[in-house]
Design an enzyme around this catalytic site. Structure first.
Site, PDB file in Angstrom:
ATOM      1  N   SER A   5       0.866  -1.184   0.000  1.00 40.13           N
ATOM      2  CA  SER A   5       0.000   0.000   0.000  1.00 40.13           C
ATOM      3  C   SER A   5       0.898   1.227   0.000  1.00 40.13           C
ATOM      4  O   SER A   5       2.063   1.151   0.412  1.00 40.13           O
ATOM      5  CB  SER A   5      -0.937  -0.007   1.212  1.00 40.13           C
ATOM      6  OG  SER A   5      -0.210  -0.238   2.397  1.00 40.13           O
ATOM      7  N   GLU A   7       1.086   5.530   0.829  1.00 46.26           N
ATOM      8  CA  GLU A   7       0.428   6.625   1.545  1.00 46.26           C
ATOM      9  C   GLU A   7       0.739   7.952   0.859  1.00 46.26           C
ATOM     10  O   GLU A   7       1.898   8.252   0.553  1.00 46.26           O
ATOM     11  CB  GLU A   7       0.941   6.642   3.001  1.00 46.26           C
ATOM     12  CG  GLU A   7       0.290   7.707   3.846  1.00 46.26           C
ATOM     13  CD  GLU A   7       0.637   7.540   5.321  1.00 46.26           C
ATOM     14  OE1 GLU A   7       0.543   6.408   5.851  1.00 46.26           O
ATOM     15  OE2 GLU A   7       1.006   8.543   5.946  1.00 46.26           O
ATOM     16  N   ASP A  99      -2.272  14.759  16.035  1.00 49.17           N
ATOM     17  CA  ASP A  99      -1.558  15.700  16.909  1.00 49.17           C
ATOM     18  C   ASP A  99      -2.059  17.092  16.602  1.00 49.17           C
ATOM     19  O   ASP A  99      -2.082  17.494  15.441  1.00 49.17           O
ATOM     20  CB  ASP A  99      -0.047  15.668  16.616  1.00 49.17           C
ATOM     21  CG  ASP A  99       0.572  14.352  17.044  1.00 49.17           C
ATOM     22  OD1 ASP A  99       0.369  13.964  18.207  1.00 49.17           O
ATOM     23  OD2 ASP A  99       1.236  13.729  16.205  1.00 49.17           O
ATOM     24  N   GLN A 202      15.509  16.523   5.937  1.00 46.22           N
ATOM     25  CA  GLN A 202      14.102  16.629   6.343  1.00 46.22           C
ATOM     26  C   GLN A 202      13.695  15.398   7.172  1.00 46.22           C
ATOM     27  O   GLN A 202      13.030  15.512   8.191  1.00 46.22           O
ATOM     28  CB  GLN A 202      13.265  16.657   5.072  1.00 46.22           C
ATOM     29  CG  GLN A 202      11.991  17.464   5.159  1.00 46.22           C
ATOM     30  CD  GLN A 202      11.358  17.559   3.772  1.00 46.22           C
ATOM     31  OE1 GLN A 202      11.159  16.535   3.113  1.00 46.22           O
ATOM     32  NE2 GLN A 202      11.101  18.767   3.322  1.00 46.22           N
ATOM     33  N   PHE A 206      12.133  15.246  10.990  1.00 47.87           N
ATOM     34  CA  PHE A 206      10.828  14.622  11.189  1.00 47.87           C
ATOM     35  C   PHE A 206      10.939  13.441  12.158  1.00 47.87           C
ATOM     36  O   PHE A 206      10.081  13.245  13.016  1.00 47.87           O
ATOM     37  CB  PHE A 206      10.302  14.179   9.813  1.00 47.87           C
ATOM     38  CG  PHE A 206       8.908  13.651   9.846  1.00 47.87           C
ATOM     39  CD1 PHE A 206       7.864  14.446  10.277  1.00 47.87           C
ATOM     40  CD2 PHE A 206       8.632  12.357   9.430  1.00 47.87           C
ATOM     41  CE1 PHE A 206       6.566  13.961  10.312  1.00 47.87           C
ATOM     42  CE2 PHE A 206       7.335  11.858   9.459  1.00 47.87           C
ATOM     43  CZ  PHE A 206       6.302  12.661   9.910  1.00 47.87           C
ATOM     44  N   HIS A 256       3.676  -1.148   3.881  1.00 48.77           N
ATOM     45  CA  HIS A 256       2.976   0.121   3.646  1.00 48.77           C
ATOM     46  C   HIS A 256       4.040   1.196   3.408  1.00 48.77           C
ATOM     47  O   HIS A 256       4.808   1.512   4.324  1.00 48.77           O
ATOM     48  CB  HIS A 256       2.126   0.468   4.878  1.00 48.77           C
ATOM     49  CG  HIS A 256       1.385   1.764   4.784  1.00 48.77           C
ATOM     50  ND1 HIS A 256       0.185   1.903   4.100  1.00 48.77           N
ATOM     51  CD2 HIS A 256       1.663   2.998   5.283  1.00 48.77           C
ATOM     52  CE1 HIS A 256      -0.240   3.151   4.194  1.00 48.77           C
ATOM     53  NE2 HIS A 256       0.642   3.841   4.910  1.00 48.77           N
TER      54      HIS A 256
HETATM   55  P1  FAD Z   1      -3.252   6.865  20.270  1.00 45.56           P
HETATM   56  O1  FAD Z   1      -3.297   5.431  19.935  1.00 45.56           O
HETATM   57  O2  FAD Z   1      -4.470   7.494  20.856  1.00 45.56           O
HETATM   58  O3  FAD Z   1      -2.001   7.071  21.234  1.00 45.56           O
HETATM   59  C1  FAD Z   1      -1.451   8.357  21.466  1.00 45.56           C
HETATM   60  C2  FAD Z   1      -0.652   8.356  22.758  1.00 45.56           C
HETATM   61  O4  FAD Z   1      -1.562   8.256  23.845  1.00 45.56           O
HETATM   62  C3  FAD Z   1       0.309   7.191  22.916  1.00 45.56           C
HETATM   63  O5  FAD Z   1       1.437   7.649  23.607  1.00 45.56           O
HETATM   64  C4  FAD Z   1      -0.471   6.187  23.754  1.00 45.56           C
HETATM   65  O6  FAD Z   1       0.377   5.323  24.505  1.00 45.56           O
HETATM   66  C5  FAD Z   1      -1.265   7.124  24.649  1.00 45.56           C
HETATM   67  N1  FAD Z   1      -2.564   6.579  25.097  1.00 45.56           N
HETATM   68  C6  FAD Z   1      -3.463   5.893  24.350  1.00 45.56           C
HETATM   69  N2  FAD Z   1      -4.538   5.565  25.090  1.00 45.56           N
HETATM   70  C7  FAD Z   1      -4.316   6.057  26.337  1.00 45.56           C
HETATM   71  C8  FAD Z   1      -5.053   6.045  27.558  1.00 45.56           C
HETATM   72  N3  FAD Z   1      -6.259   5.468  27.654  1.00 45.56           N
HETATM   73  N4  FAD Z   1      -4.531   6.678  28.635  1.00 45.56           N
HETATM   74  C9  FAD Z   1      -3.304   7.286  28.582  1.00 45.56           C
HETATM   75  N5  FAD Z   1      -2.556   7.312  27.442  1.00 45.56           N
HETATM   76  C10 FAD Z   1      -3.051   6.717  26.335  1.00 45.56           C
HETATM   77  N6  FAD Z   1      -1.130  12.079  12.153  1.00 45.56           N
HETATM   78  C11 FAD Z   1      -1.990  12.954  11.552  1.00 45.56           C
HETATM   79  O7  FAD Z   1      -2.215  14.042  12.090  1.00 45.56           O
HETATM   80  N7  FAD Z   1      -2.582  12.660  10.356  1.00 45.56           N
HETATM   81  C12 FAD Z   1      -2.393  11.476   9.732  1.00 45.56           C
HETATM   82  O8  FAD Z   1      -2.959  11.231   8.665  1.00 45.56           O
HETATM   83  C13 FAD Z   1      -1.516  10.515  10.345  1.00 45.56           C
HETATM   84  N8  FAD Z   1      -1.316   9.305   9.790  1.00 45.56           N
HETATM   85  C14 FAD Z   1      -0.537   8.376  10.445  1.00 45.56           C
HETATM   86  C15 FAD Z   1      -0.405   7.095   9.899  1.00 45.56           C
HETATM   87  C16 FAD Z   1       0.380   6.132  10.544  1.00 45.56           C
HETATM   88  C17 FAD Z   1       0.484   4.750   9.938  1.00 45.56           C
HETATM   89  C18 FAD Z   1       1.064   6.459  11.751  1.00 45.56           C
HETATM   90  C19 FAD Z   1       1.948   5.440  12.435  1.00 45.56           C
HETATM   91  C20 FAD Z   1       0.931   7.736  12.298  1.00 45.56           C
HETATM   92  C21 FAD Z   1       0.134   8.697  11.671  1.00 45.56           C
HETATM   93  N9  FAD Z   1      -0.072   9.968  12.204  1.00 45.56           N
HETATM   94  C22 FAD Z   1      -0.912  10.874  11.585  1.00 45.56           C
HETATM   95  C23 FAD Z   1       0.605  10.358  13.450  1.00 45.56           C
HETATM   96  C24 FAD Z   1      -0.284  10.109  14.694  1.00 45.56           C
HETATM   97  O9  FAD Z   1      -1.454  10.874  14.616  1.00 45.56           O
HETATM   98  C25 FAD Z   1       0.529  10.497  15.923  1.00 45.56           C
HETATM   99  O10 FAD Z   1       1.573   9.575  16.118  1.00 45.56           O
HETATM  100  C26 FAD Z   1      -0.275  10.708  17.187  1.00 45.56           C
HETATM  101  O11 FAD Z   1       0.572  11.334  18.144  1.00 45.56           O
HETATM  102  C27 FAD Z   1      -0.795   9.432  17.813  1.00 45.56           C
HETATM  103  O12 FAD Z   1      -1.835   8.905  17.119  1.00 45.56           O
HETATM  104  P2  FAD Z   1      -2.389   7.436  17.510  1.00 45.56           P
HETATM  105  O13 FAD Z   1      -3.565   7.194  16.651  1.00 45.56           O
HETATM  106  O14 FAD Z   1      -1.303   6.459  17.514  1.00 45.56           O
HETATM  107  O15 FAD Z   1      -2.871   7.766  19.020  1.00 45.56           O
END
Ligand code: FAD
Length: 274
Positions: A5, A7, A99, A202, A206, A256
């Site tokens: 896939s 991105e 974020d 870059q 990042f 991916h």
């Molecule tokens: P979560 O799974 O919610 O975790 C975030 C943090 O919170 C982690 O440290 C976790 O340990 C902690 N946490 C989770 N649940 C709890 C809880 N109940 N209590 C306390 N702590 C908790 N970002 C974008 O803005 N746009 C995108 O399109 C994008 N695409 C991405 C695609 C991939 C494949 C990846 C790996 C990352 C992508 N990101 C994107 C980045 C991502 O949004 C960030 O890494 C963000 O900080 C965390 O998202 P998450 O969904 O992993 O969050």
């Protein structure tokens, strides 16, 4: 061949749209299982993701998966996006927390990605195949690896179907993470996210922000090449292809590629993998 896939991110200008179209056409020859399009949390690319997903689906014929993040959004906004993506014909989503740019806005109705996954399931049942993110080198905000793993498992327990990892250049981090996840009861496919290298400085900036480690020996090697962009390209493609080969041989279920709207860096890696 292992399922692939790619991105992309949402282009904002006509020039960027042309680049996306060109890259999408080039990458089509690799017959990806799907392509995905990132989502700018609480910010300026908010409205461009649906437009880009529609373009990738209708114009290029891809199974196109929007990324959807909950940070900064309300339940109602997310509900509308889900309806929009169903209307476009999407069957797959990448569900994330996202974020917020520092100092910007309110956190949103749903706090973590696990809450978003549960919300999507409650709203749309089994319509969408839901991908979530995971972090072989640990999410930068997590206290430790095992706590982060528990939070990853919560996303699967909430209904996610598979996971894509943050990129890494150390295959052992991936294999250890998969072993730990399996021991914790996570059974879904964990697909390595692969970052081909196009702009090294870059990438270094990042990587610091997202907690991905670039091995010291790679940094030193790159520095040694100075401005020799040909040597950098060759070394980078060899490095990432070797990583992919190890991942495939070690049982990765798919790859991916973070293509970032460029075809050549991914193609240079894929060419080395036959
Ligand atoms: P979560 O799974 O919610 O975790 C975030 C943090 O919170 C982690 O440290 C976790 O340990 C902690 N946490 C989770 N649940 C709890 C809880 N109940 N209590 C306390 N702590 C908790 N970002 C974008 O803005 N746009 C995108 O399109 C994008 N695409 C991405 C695609 C991939 C494949 C990846 C790996 C990352 C992508 N990101 C994107 C980045 C991502 O949004 C960030 O890494 C963000 O900080 C965390 O998202 P998450 O969904 O992993 O969050």
């Amino acid at each position: 061949m292992i399922p692939l896939s790619f991105e992309f991110y949402p282009p904002k200008t006509d020039e960027q749209r042309t680049q996306l179209d060109r890259s999408a056409e080039r990458l089509k020859v690799h017959a990806p299982e799907y392509v995905s399009c990132t989502f700018g949390a609480g910010g300026s690319t908010l409205s461009y993701t649906p437009e880009t997903v529609r373009r990738l689906h209708q114009r290029h014929g891809f199974d196109a998966a929007p990324h959807l993040s909950c940070v900064g959004g309300t339940r109602e906004e997310i509900r509308k996006l889900l309806a929009l993506y169903r209307g476009i014909g999407c069957r797959r989503l990448v569900a994330l927390r996202g974020d917020l740019p520092s100092g910007m806005g309110r956190p949103g109705d749903l706090r973590y990605a696990a809450d978003l996954v549960a919300f999507i399931r409650a709203e749309t049942g089994s319509h969408f195949h839901i991908e979530v993110a995971c972090y072989p080198e640990t999410h930068p905000q997590a206290d430790d690896a095992l706590t982060d793993l528990r939070h990853f498992k919560a996303k699967i327990d909430a209904g996610a179907d598979s996971a894509i990892t943050q990129y890494f250049y150390n295959a052992d981090a991936y294999f250890q993470f998969v072993d730990d996840a399996r021991a914790a009861g996570v059974e879904v496919p964990i697909v390595p996210g692969v970052m081909p290298i196009s702009n090294f400085s870059q990438l270094r900036r990042f990587s610091e922000a997202c907690g991905a480690e670039i091995p010291r020996w790679v940094v030193k090697r790159m520095q040694g090449y100075g401005d020799d962009s040909g040597a950098i390209r060759e070394f980078a493609a060899d490095l990432v292809a070797r990583l992919c080969r190890r991942l495939i041989d070690g049982g990765a279920p798919a790859l991916h590629f973070y293509a970032l709207n460029l075809a050549r860096p991914s193609q240079a890696v894929l060419a080395r993998l036959d």
